[in-house]
Design an enzyme around this catalytic site. Structure first.
Site, mmCIF file in Angstrom:
data_model
loop_
_atom_site.group_PDB
_atom_site.id
_atom_site.type_symbol
_atom_site.label_atom_id
_atom_site.label_comp_id
_atom_site.label_asym_id
_atom_site.label_seq_id
_atom_site.Cartn_x
_atom_site.Cartn_y
_atom_site.Cartn_z
ATOM 1 N N GLY A 125 -12.991 -5.595 -58.634
ATOM 2 C CA GLY A 125 -13.177 -4.612 -57.572
ATOM 3 C C GLY A 125 -14.562 -3.999 -57.675
ATOM 4 O O GLY A 125 -15.485 -4.585 -58.254
ATOM 5 N N CYS A 126 -14.699 -2.809 -57.143
ATOM 6 C CA CYS A 126 -15.989 -2.114 -57.145
ATOM 7 C C CYS A 126 -16.540 -1.991 -58.556
ATOM 8 O O CYS A 126 -15.871 -1.489 -59.453
ATOM 9 C CB CYS A 126 -15.818 -0.731 -56.520
ATOM 10 S SG CYS A 126 -17.306 0.277 -56.590
ATOM 11 N N PHE A 127 -17.770 -2.428 -58.743
ATOM 12 C CA PHE A 127 -18.340 -2.428 -60.083
ATOM 13 C C PHE A 127 -18.541 -1.045 -60.668
ATOM 14 O O PHE A 127 -18.610 -0.882 -61.876
ATOM 15 C CB PHE A 127 -19.605 -3.271 -60.188
ATOM 16 C CG PHE A 127 -20.681 -3.066 -59.159
ATOM 17 C CD1 PHE A 127 -20.920 -1.875 -58.516
ATOM 18 C CD2 PHE A 127 -21.503 -4.148 -58.827
ATOM 19 C CE1 PHE A 127 -21.936 -1.726 -57.585
ATOM 20 C CE2 PHE A 127 -22.531 -4.027 -57.904
ATOM 21 C CZ PHE A 127 -22.746 -2.811 -57.283
#
Length: 171
Positions: free
Chosen positions: A11-13
């Site tokens: 997902g979002c880093f």
């Protein structure tokens, strides 16, 4: 012993980086892009869904403090690996779940860990396990995003109980 590296996409880093930086033995975590075809992509290019890249985090760790297998347990616990091309409210192929291995040993350990983790989920794990090829650090404003902006992850959890179970932090 020398430091080792591995790469995770979950997902979002921003959240992935934040969680891994909390793990004892992780010496660095860099947000970036991997798994695609464009060299040195920008955030805008990755979000355009034309590069094939995922948001990922290059994790550097001391294997005398934390093992790759322990990092895999943190990875499975921090996100929902059964979701395809999304994590929480974020959707798109750049948010897919991937373990990018840096050695044959990591590949075998990741596959074994995935098979063991599958027992905890009613849906199949969608996480890809692939050899690491190229990693491109994201723009500076993405690095240490939550630490620099006073926020906490919105779709990743620090698995404190798991860190205690793994013996990485005291209860």
């Amino acid at each position: 012993m020398a430091l080792e590296q591995t790469t995770f996409a979950a997902g979002c880093f921003w959240g992935v980086e934040y969680v891994f930086l909390k793990v004892p033995g992780v010496t660095d975590a860099v947000s970036g892009y991997t798994g695609g075809t464009t060299e040195h992509p920008t955030y805008q290019e990755v979000c355009s869904h034309t590069t094939g890249h995922a948001e990922a985090v290059l994790v550097t760790f001391d294997p005398e403090v934390v093992t790759f297998e322990q990092l895999l347990e943190v990875f499975w616990a921090m996100h929902d690996p059964t979701q395809v091309n999304r994590q929480g409210p974020d959707h798109g192929s750049q948010y897919r779940s991937i373990v990018l291995t840096h050695s044959d040993e990591q590949k075998m350990a990741a596959e074994t860990s995935r098979d063991r983790a599958q027992a905890r989920y009613s849906k199949p794990i969608a996480t890809e396990i692939r050899p690491h090829v190229a990693f491109y650090p994201a723009e500076d404003y993405h690095q240490r995003y939550y630490l620099n902006n006073g926020h906490e992850p919105y779709c990743h959890a620090i698995p404190e109980g798991l860190l205690q179970e793994l013996g990485l932090v005291r209860a």
